[in-house]
Every structure is written in C-alpha cells, then in structure tokens.
Scaffold this motif. Structure first.
Motif, PDB file in Angstrom:
ATOM      1  N   PHE A 120       0.768  -1.357   0.113  1.00  0.00           N
ATOM      2  CA  PHE A 120      -0.116   0.036   0.082  1.00  0.00           C
ATOM      3  C   PHE A 120       1.064   1.009   0.023  1.00  0.00           C
ATOM      4  CE2 PHE A 120      -2.004  -2.855   1.977  1.00  0.00           C
ATOM      5  CZ  PHE A 120      -3.023  -3.415   1.478  1.00  0.00           C
ATOM      6  N   ASP A 121       0.175   1.999  -0.655  1.00  0.00           N
ATOM      7  CA  ASP A 121       0.837   3.531  -0.416  1.00  0.00           C
ATOM      8  C   ASP A 121       1.151   4.195   0.584  1.00  0.00           C
ATOM      9  OD1 ASP A 121       2.268   6.201  -1.903  1.00  0.00           O
ATOM     10  OD2 ASP A 121       0.182   7.028  -0.009  1.00  0.00           O
ATOM     11  N   LYS A 122       2.952   3.942   1.396  1.00  0.00           N
ATOM     12  CA  LYS A 122       2.931   4.929   2.497  1.00  0.00           C
ATOM     13  C   LYS A 122       2.334   5.462   3.042  1.00  0.00           C
ATOM     14  CE  LYS A 122       6.510   6.853   2.846  1.00  0.00           C
ATOM     15  NZ  LYS A 122       8.348   7.213   2.987  1.00  0.00           N
ATOM     16  N   ASP A 123       2.320   6.920   2.090  1.00  0.00           N
ATOM     17  CA  ASP A 123       1.339   8.305   2.875  1.00  0.00           C
ATOM     18  C   ASP A 123      -0.296   8.325   3.219  1.00  0.00           C
ATOM     19  OD1 ASP A 123       4.228   9.395   2.558  1.00  0.00           O
ATOM     20  OD2 ASP A 123       3.571  10.020   0.495  1.00  0.00           O
ATOM     21  N   ASP A 124      -0.773   7.015   2.426  1.00  0.00           N
ATOM     22  CA  ASP A 124      -2.323   6.591   2.441  1.00  0.00           C
ATOM     23  C   ASP A 124      -2.261   6.250   3.658  1.00  0.00           C
ATOM     24  OD1 ASP A 124      -4.640   6.766   1.701  1.00  0.00           O
ATOM     25  OD2 ASP A 124      -4.161   4.134   1.446  1.00  0.00           O
ATOM     26  N   LEU A 125      -1.503   4.917   3.908  1.00  0.00           N
ATOM     27  CA  LEU A 125      -1.849   4.386   5.590  1.00  0.00           C
ATOM     28  C   LEU A 125      -1.203   5.319   6.558  1.00  0.00           C
ATOM     29  CD1 LEU A 125       0.778   1.162   4.559  1.00  0.00           C
ATOM     30  CD2 LEU A 125      -1.604   1.424   4.737  1.00  0.00           C
ATOM     31  N   GLN A 126      -0.262   6.384   6.402  1.00  0.00           N
ATOM     32  CA  GLN A 126      -0.054   6.974   7.822  1.00  0.00           C
ATOM     33  C   GLN A 126      -0.762   7.753   7.846  1.00  0.00           C
ATOM     34  OE1 GLN A 126       4.094   8.879   6.801  1.00  0.00           O
ATOM     35  NE2 GLN A 126       4.737   6.697   7.083  1.00  0.00           N
ATOM     36  N   ARG A 127      -1.841   8.147   6.725  1.00  0.00           N
ATOM     37  CA  ARG A 127      -2.904   9.014   6.543  1.00  0.00           C
ATOM     38  C   ARG A 127      -4.024   8.557   7.338  1.00  0.00           C
ATOM     39  NH1 ARG A 127      -7.082   9.635   4.116  1.00  0.00           N
ATOM     40  NH2 ARG A 127      -6.576   7.799   2.106  1.00  0.00           N
ATOM     41  N   ARG A 128      -4.299   6.907   7.346  1.00  0.00           N
ATOM     42  CA  ARG A 128      -5.486   6.301   7.649  1.00  0.00           C
ATOM     43  C   ARG A 128      -5.074   5.667   9.128  1.00  0.00           C
ATOM     44  NH1 ARG A 128      -8.648   3.903   3.986  1.00  0.00           N
ATOM     45  NH2 ARG A 128      -7.682   4.588   1.794  1.00  0.00           N
ATOM     46  N   PHE A 129      -3.790   6.048   9.055  1.00  0.00           N
ATOM     47  CA  PHE A 129      -3.643   5.833  10.721  1.00  0.00           C
ATOM     48  C   PHE A 129      -3.696   6.788  11.251  1.00  0.00           C
ATOM     49  CE2 PHE A 129      -0.205   6.540  14.026  1.00  0.00           C
ATOM     50  CZ  PHE A 129      -0.327   5.435  15.150  1.00  0.00           C
ATOM     51  N   HIS A 130      -3.487   8.337  11.118  1.00  0.00           N
ATOM     52  CA  HIS A 130      -3.352   9.583  12.061  1.00  0.00           C
ATOM     53  C   HIS A 130      -5.336   9.906  12.237  1.00  0.00           C
ATOM     54  CE1 HIS A 130       0.728  10.565  12.622  1.00  0.00           C
ATOM     55  NE2 HIS A 130       1.108  10.101  11.331  1.00  0.00           N
ATOM     56  N   ALA A 131      -5.582   9.104  11.421  1.00  0.00           N
ATOM     57  CA  ALA A 131      -7.127   9.302  11.501  1.00  0.00           C
ATOM     58  C   ALA A 131      -7.915   8.554  12.353  1.00  0.00           C
ATOM     59  CB  ALA A 131      -7.887   9.045   9.888  1.00  0.00           C
ATOM     60  N   TYR A 132      -7.455   7.082  12.309  1.00  0.00           N
ATOM     61  CA  TYR A 132      -7.796   6.262  13.695  1.00  0.00           C
ATOM     62  C   TYR A 132      -7.701   7.185  15.100  1.00  0.00           C
ATOM     63  CZ  TYR A 132      -9.538   2.710  10.188  1.00  0.00           C
ATOM     64  OH  TYR A 132     -10.064   2.593   9.245  1.00  0.00           O
ATOM     65  N   ALA A 133      -6.042   7.727  14.773  1.00  0.00           N
ATOM     66  CA  ALA A 133      -5.687   8.038  16.432  1.00  0.00           C
ATOM     67  C   ALA A 133      -5.970   8.903  16.824  1.00  0.00           C
ATOM     68  CB  ALA A 133      -4.374   8.133  16.251  1.00  0.00           C
ATOM     69  N   ASN A 134      -6.863  10.346  15.992  1.00  0.00           N
ATOM     70  CA  ASN A 134      -7.498  11.304  16.312  1.00  0.00           C
ATOM     71  C   ASN A 134      -9.003  11.027  16.635  1.00  0.00           C
ATOM     72  OD1 ASN A 134      -5.396  12.691  15.754  1.00  0.00           O
ATOM     73  ND2 ASN A 134      -6.203  13.247  13.127  1.00  0.00           N
ATOM     74  N   GLN A 135      -9.628  10.004  16.066  1.00  0.00           N
ATOM     75  CA  GLN A 135     -10.595  10.072  16.636  1.00  0.00           C
ATOM     76  C   GLN A 135     -10.840   9.128  18.091  1.00  0.00           C
ATOM     77  OE1 GLN A 135     -11.580   6.054  13.106  1.00  0.00           O
ATOM     78  NE2 GLN A 135     -14.515   6.900  13.878  1.00  0.00           N
ATOM     79  N   LEU A 136      -9.648   8.255  18.171  1.00  0.00           N
ATOM     80  CA  LEU A 136      -9.354   7.895  19.551  1.00  0.00           C
ATOM     81  C   LEU A 136      -8.577   8.996  20.561  1.00  0.00           C
ATOM     82  CD1 LEU A 136      -7.144   4.488  18.529  1.00  0.00           C
ATOM     83  CD2 LEU A 136      -9.661   4.605  19.850  1.00  0.00           C
ATOM     84  N   GLN A 137      -8.258   9.696  19.993  1.00  0.00           N
ATOM     85  CA  GLN A 137      -7.716  11.011  20.909  1.00  0.00           C
ATOM     86  C   GLN A 137      -9.138  11.795  21.867  1.00  0.00           C
ATOM     87  OE1 GLN A 137      -5.053  13.386  19.351  1.00  0.00           O
ATOM     88  NE2 GLN A 137      -4.285  13.925  21.595  1.00  0.00           N
ATOM     89  N   ALA A 138     -10.197  11.881  20.254  1.00  0.00           N
ATOM     90  CA  ALA A 138     -11.204  12.631  20.532  1.00  0.00           C
ATOM     91  C   ALA A 138     -11.960  13.039  21.529  1.00  0.00           C
ATOM     92  CB  ALA A 138     -11.359  13.515  19.264  1.00  0.00           C
ATOM     93  N   ASP A 139     -12.135  11.047  21.662  1.00  0.00           N
ATOM     94  CA  ASP A 139     -12.768  10.234  22.889  1.00  0.00           C
ATOM     95  C   ASP A 139     -12.494   9.089  22.845  1.00  0.00           C
ATOM     96  OD1 ASP A 139     -15.623   8.951  23.784  1.00  0.00           O
ATOM     97  OD2 ASP A 139     -16.895  10.467  23.386  1.00  0.00           O
TER      98      ASP A 139
END
Length: 151
Positions: free
Chosen positions: A69-88
C-alpha cells in the motif's frame, strides 16, 4: 529464555509469517483493519502519545507487509484513527474496532491483522497488558480465539 527475549522472538516470528503471506494481503479491508489495529495498540492505555504515534508511523513505513500500500495513505489512515481515539477514546474505540472487524470475511487477513497488532505492540520489547487486552478484543471482533495467539 527471558521474557524480553521470548517477546522479541514471538514478534519476529509473527513478522516472518506476515511476510510469507504478503502477496495475499492487498485488500482495502486488510489495509483499513491493520491501520485501525495500529491505532488501537498505540492508544491502548487510553491516551494518544505523540512519541508513540511517531514510532508507529515509522514502523508502518518500514513494515515489509504493508508495502503493498501507499505509505502516505497508510499513515494518513493511521493518524485519522488515532485522532478518533484521542477525541473520545471510548467512542473512538467502538468506531475503530468496527473497521478492524471488516477483515473477518477473510480468515487469513483477520489473522494477519492480529499479528500486526502483536508486532506493533511488541516492537518496543514490552507488549504490555493494555496492548494485549486491545489485541484480545480485536480477536473477538474478528471471530478468532485469543488463545490462538496466546492472548
């Protein structure tokens, strides 16, 4: 064998197994579930620590199996999930675990997601109880017995 050495060996064995299956792990469900798993493990203690997310981001970039997979896409997805977890964390965990569960249609992919969680959790040599617990929960979401992975 010391616990540290046993953990390192287990994580290395998991990575070797994943590399052997690399060509079979190309679906969008696997991509999303594995990034969701990485976020869950990195935030297993209920907080999203920037140094830990940076470390996991580097592990994602360096992981041979995820190079399908595209490394930048993976990292973007990971950070989106991490942000969800950080928000609540509690609500985010439910939502992120739903994306982990997307991989259960293909048993090999589901097991690979669990293995990635173990590899990420054990990368620092300390697969702590909170990380083990979140990977165990993911096993249930994927209809896999945690005992299969000594969890």
């Amino acid at each position: 064998m010391a616990l540290w050495d046993k953990l390192k060996q287990s994580a290395q064995n998991m990575q070797t197994q994943l590399v052997a299956k690399k060509n079979d792990l190309k679906s969008g469900a696997f991509r999303d579930a594995s990034m969701a798993m990485c976020a869950l493990v990195s935030a297993a203690d209920g907080t999203v620590d920037q140094s830990e997310t940076a470390k996991v981001t580097q592990l994602i970039a360096d992981n041979e199996v995820l190079q399908n997979f595209d490394k930048d896409d993976l990292q973007r997805r990971f950070h989106a999930y991490a942000n969800q977890l950080q928000a609540d964390f509690q609500l985010g965990k439910v939502q992120v675990m739903q994306d982990v569960a997307k991989a259960k249609k293909k048993p090999d992919e589901a097991r690979a997601v669990i293995q990635i969680g173990i590899v990420i959790g054990g990368a620092d040599g300390n697969f702590d109880p909170q990380e083990r617990a979140v990977v165990r929960e993911a096993c249930f979401a994927l209809d896999i017995s945690p005992a299969e992975f000594d969890l």
